[in-house]
Design a protein around this motif. Sequence first.
Motif, PDB file in Angstrom:
ATOM      1  N   ASP A  78       0.941  -1.218  -0.010  1.00  0.00           N
ATOM      2  CA  ASP A  78       0.020   0.164  -0.159  1.00  0.00           C
ATOM      3  C   ASP A  78       0.759   1.364  -0.113  1.00  0.00           C
TER       4      ASP A  78
ATOM      5  N   SER B 150      -0.270   5.161  -0.424  1.00  0.00           N
ATOM      6  CA  SER B 150      -0.900   5.840   0.573  1.00  0.00           C
ATOM      7  C   SER B 150      -0.067   6.943   1.398  1.00  0.00           C
TER       8      SER B 150
ATOM      9  N   ARG C   3      -7.392  11.014   4.106  1.00  0.00           N
ATOM     10  CA  ARG C   3      -7.758  11.046   2.794  1.00  0.00           C
ATOM     11  C   ARG C   3      -9.404  10.750   2.573  1.00  0.00           C
TER      12      ARG C   3
ATOM     13  N   TRP D 138      -9.998   3.649   2.493  1.00  0.00           N
ATOM     14  CA  TRP D 138      -8.661   4.774   2.829  1.00  0.00           C
ATOM     15  C   TRP D 138      -8.796   5.717   1.620  1.00  0.00           C
ATOM     16  N   SER D 139      -9.563   5.706   0.714  1.00  0.00           N
ATOM     17  CA  SER D 139      -9.328   6.591  -0.401  1.00  0.00           C
ATOM     18  C   SER D 139     -10.576   7.723  -0.013  1.00  0.00           C
TER      19      SER D 139
END
Length: 339
Positions: free
Chosen positions: A77, A80, A253, A226-227
């Motif tokens: 990931d 991020s 985010r 998470w977006s």
Amino acid sequence: MARPDSKARAPTMMDVARLARVSPQTVSRVLNDYAFIKADTRQRVLQAIDSLDYRPNIAARTLATSRSRTIGVVATDYLSFGPASALWAVEQAAREAGYAVSIVSLPESNYRTISDALQRLASQAVEGIVMIAPQDVSASAAFMSFDNVPVVTLSSVDTGEHTSIMTDSVEGSRLATRHLIELGHTAIAHVAGPAGFTVSDSRIHGWRKALGEAGLVAVEPVVGDWSAASGYRAGLKVAANREFTAAYVANDRMAQGVLLALHESGRRVPEEFSVVGFDDVPEAAYFIPPLTTMRQDFAALGRRCIEAVLVRINGEPPLEADPLLPVLVVRASTARAPG
């Protein structure tokens, strides 16, 4: 001595020795950080290395010393903010300690990809490995069959299998939620990270803990990925429930998406609705409004990872350190509860 012609050939250890007026063996000892080298001799060699822009032959050095002076890093990931910042911090701390870094970045994390990455690093004779793995279950499963090289995890949970360096996501989330409670909010939603990330569970737990301590009810979290886009979708759901006057969001985010959803839904922030995030991304201070959030010290996490792996490389007992506590950064996205 004139600088070797870089177009003809790269400078060698012999060139460094001639310029520093020492033997090639002394240059080798300086490169391998022998303790008994005189300070002025070491300084002359280092100046010669810098002047000639000499780059040691790592493969030859590994064969000669049985040490690669290289630490492997597996990053999942990595696009991020949190994992990317941790990766940068680990790399800088390793270089400051005199170690090269070999990085394997994984677009997806599962048992197979992590196992392949660890085996690839082992084949490069790395002395230790730092694993930046939000998906703790798959990382732990891979580690159980990989015990030839010291492994340190930058994680949100102590698996008990390997040394774990952690931010206290439970306590950080409790503090974030407590901030909203102290502002008079009693109906506080949570936009959580996705399943499969222990950090998601930790942040849910901290939110629930703060509400429970205050005698408040915790409804089911709204889950994102998470977006910012998932935060926007979650924010529309939260905004539609007029009972909510605040939300704790598991990362910045997603919080950015929540802020847009609230704006489009006519819920004014912070007059009618307060929002707290987690991470303190560089852009958080420039959201509309600027975001209250929990700041993680990624530089300190990186240093701790390298300190822990070097201890293991040197055969010393694993370091025991309390998780790092994130710090509340109050900005304009939180205010007293309306009414």
